[in-house]
Design an enzyme around this catalytic site. Structure first.
Site, short mmCIF file in Angstrom:
data_model
loop_
_atom_site.label_atom_id
_atom_site.label_comp_id
_atom_site.label_asym_id
_atom_site.label_seq_id
_atom_site.Cartn_x
_atom_site.Cartn_y
_atom_site.Cartn_z
N ASP A 183 0.83 -1.20 0.00
CA ASP A 183 0.00 0.00 0.00
C ASP A 183 0.87 1.25 0.00
O ASP A 183 0.46 2.28 -0.53
CB ASP A 183 -0.95 -0.03 1.20
N ASN A 193 1.72 -2.59 4.40
CA ASN A 193 0.84 -3.53 3.70
C ASN A 193 -0.09 -4.17 4.71
O ASN A 193 -0.03 -3.88 5.91
CB ASN A 193 1.69 -4.59 2.96
#
Length: 282
Positions: A183, A193
């Protein structure tokens, strides 16, 4: 634009899609506002800026959303220039997975393990089906998006094993590598993440198994890790324990931070990220 606030709230509160969809929706919102035919340039500019400010704060863990917003808002030429920049960015972002796959293909073979639902990882595994023996998928509590990842991989004719998150260490010794999305990638190579990614990376270190991250360069942030847990997006405790129990505190962070030294390689559409100055990489 109809339902503008609802679309922004959908980005802010989404629990079903990965960051790829959320970035695409962010770009689409700003592109449509910048090119709206029924308002003046001044109105369009004000609307794009207001929506952009909201979207900048919507998902702290997802650097690509903030990166996309800044790039569009900083475009020259007023609303028309912003619309052109949004369209250009959308095309670049849509093309990125194929370039990532080209760089990552030599790494994706044998038995692989993955965690969370990543559109980029899904495309890469599909492209490398002929050289992959099996994909072991963690189910991804508390919303179990790994189950959906497993279904999609199976539909692509990959051999799939679905396991609970706690079983990862049992299956790691038979894996060639672990591959996940991201992310955000922080300035020093730390990865934000799905929660559980960091534990998986530490386990890989213990077993001597490569740990690969696939992501678009738009997800690389200039922000360092400061210990601010708001970046990890804490959600409702009821997702973990439906019935509150007196005396039990429940925490539910959606993301965690994987130290960069645990990551074997971060593969982007521009090649391998190796912590060089961001101004040189972008």
């Amino acid at each position: 634009m109809k339902n503008l606030q609802e679309r922004i709230e959908a980005v802010r509160n989404d629990r079903e899609h990965g960051s790829r969809w959320l970035v695409g929706e962010t770009i689409a919102i700003l592109e449509e506002l910048a090119s709206a035919p029924d308002s003046s340039p001044e109105e369009r500019l004000a609307q794009v800026r207001a929506a952009g400010e909201e979207l900048l704060q919507a998902r702290p863990a997802m650097a690509a959303i903030a990166g996309a917003v800044r790039r569009i808002l900083q475009a020259s030429g007023g609303p028309a220039g912003m619309a052109l920049e949004a369209a250009r960015l959308r095309e670049e972002y849509e093309r990125a997975p194929q370039a990532i796959i080209a760089h990552a293909r030599p790494l994706l073979a044998g038995t692989l393990m993955t965690h969370s639902l990543s559109g980029t990882v899904l495309e890469a595994l599909h492209a490398c089906t002929s050289q992959i023996k099996r994909v072991i998928v963690l189910e991804g509590r508390p919303r179990y998006e790994g189950r959906e990842m497993a279904r999609r991989l199976q539909a692509l004719n990959l051999a799939v094993t679905l396991i609970t998150d706690a079983e990862a260490a049992i299956f790691l010794p038979e894996c060639t590598a672990v591959v996940v999305g991201a992310d955000s990638v922080l300035a020093n190579g730390d990865v934000i993440n799905k929660a559980g990614t960091a534990l998986l990376a530490w386990a890989c270190r213990g077993y001597g198994i490569p740990f690969y991250v696939l992501c678009e360069s738009l997800k690389i942030s200039s922000q360092p890790w400061t210990g601010d847990l708001s970046l990890l997006e804490e959600k409702e405790p009821e997702e973990v324990l439906e019935e509150p129990t007196p005396g039990i505190e429940v925490r539910n962070f959606y993301f965690d931070r994987t130290p960069g030294e645990l990551v074997t390689a971060i593969v982007t559409e521009r090649g391998f990220f190796n912590k060089e100055p961001l101004s040189d990489f972008r």
